[in-house]
Design an enzyme around this catalytic site. Structure first.
Site: not given
Ligand code: NDP
Length: 244
Positions: A136, A149
């Site tokens: 990020s 985070y």
């Molecule tokens: P979302 O919350 O939309 O999706 C996250 C996904 O990760 C979901 O499918 C979730 O599962 C899964 N997940 C979360 N925790 C676990 C766990 N303990 N075990 C297995 N799976 C897990 O997030 P984003 O798509 O927005 O984010 C993706 C990446 O991008 C992350 O690394 C985030 O830090 C990074 N990012 C996001 C930004 C944003 O503004 N969105 C900005 C900068 C970076 P489930 O289906 O159960 O929810």
């Protein structure tokens, strides 16, 4: 140049929603054999309907033992996208041990663990590989209520470099993508105040946040041979924010 991952096996964590889900769809469309890892089975099942033939692994990546059991013998892999994360929003002074531990377990420990499993497999087979850590822009700048985070993402910067240094001799490249806000479920959770959002967008030179597709495109670039001499690096997908 048209990307093609035919014959390659790719593991994507956090595949159920958001950036991870669209990364799986893109890799599947580009003919990779994808292993989609996430926490909520219903999201994985709906994804497999859109991407027939992908393998599904449902596990809480914040649980080291469960992850070892689920992925310890996941088999040969050429590409890895460490994307799963949680953004638990608390002021610094109200961040509990549980919030801190959960943030680090999901966002950083699992990256260590899954990368060790996948990289060891690549080394044993003597094949090259590419690992992309989804980080990020808050690895570099502050954001309200994201102390835990942001610390995980700051740690990811050094982990990416350390892995690149140690795995480079085996022809395994390791890089990160560092997006600004992307309006997925996570992005919406950290942008609930309209006035804050308006001001934040204004501070971006491009006057916008990033789209999921922008992040996925950078991930695909780093996975592919188009970035063959790039390792230990990070691509900002931040609409210019860090330049502002
Ligand atoms: P979302 O919350 O939309 O999706 C996250 C996904 O990760 C979901 O499918 C979730 O599962 C899964 N997940 C979360 N925790 C676990 C766990 N303990 N075990 C297995 N799976 C897990 O997030 P984003 O798509 O927005 O984010 C993706 C990446 O991008 C992350 O690394 C985030 O830090 C990074 N990012 C996001 C930004 C944003 O503004 N969105 C900005 C900068 C970076 P489930 O289906 O159960 O929810």
């Amino acid at each position: 140049m048209q990307l093609n991952f035919h014959g390659l096996r790719a593991l994507v964590t956090g595949a159920g929603k958001g950036i991870g889900r669209d990364t799986v769809k893109a890799l599947h469309a580009l003919r990779a054999r994808v292993v989609a890892v996430s926490r909520t089975n219903a999201n994985l099942v709906s994804l497999s309907k859109q991407c027939p033939g992908i393998e599904l692994v449902c596990v809480d990546l914040g649980d080291w033992e469960a992850t070892e059991q689920a992925l310890g013998s996941v088999g040969p892999m050429d590409l890895l996208v460490n994307n799963a994360a949680v953004a638990l929003t608390y002021p610094f002074l109200e961040t509990t041990k549980e919030v801190f531990d959960r943030s680090f377990n999901v966002n950083l420990h699992s990256v260590f663990q899954v990368s060790q499993i996948v990289a060891q497999g690549m080394i044993n087979r003597g094949v090259p590989g590419s690992i992309v850590n989804v980080s990020s822009m808050v690895a570099h700048v502050t954001y309200p209520n994201l102390a835990a985070y942001s610390s995980t993402k700051g740690g990811m910067t050094m982990l990416t470099k350390a892995m690149a240094m140690e795995l480079g001799p085996y022809k395994i490249r390791v890089n990160s993508v560092n997006p600004t806000v992307v309006l997925t479920a996570m992005g919406q959770h950290v942008t609930t105040d309209p006035e804050f959002v308006r001001k934040l967008k204004e501070r971006h030179p491009l006057r916008k946040f990033a789209e999921v597709e922008d992040v996925v495109n950078s991930i695909l670039f780093l996975l592919s041979n188009l970035s063959a001499s790039t390792s230990g690096s990070g691509i900002l997908v931040d609409a210019g924010y860090l330049a502002s």
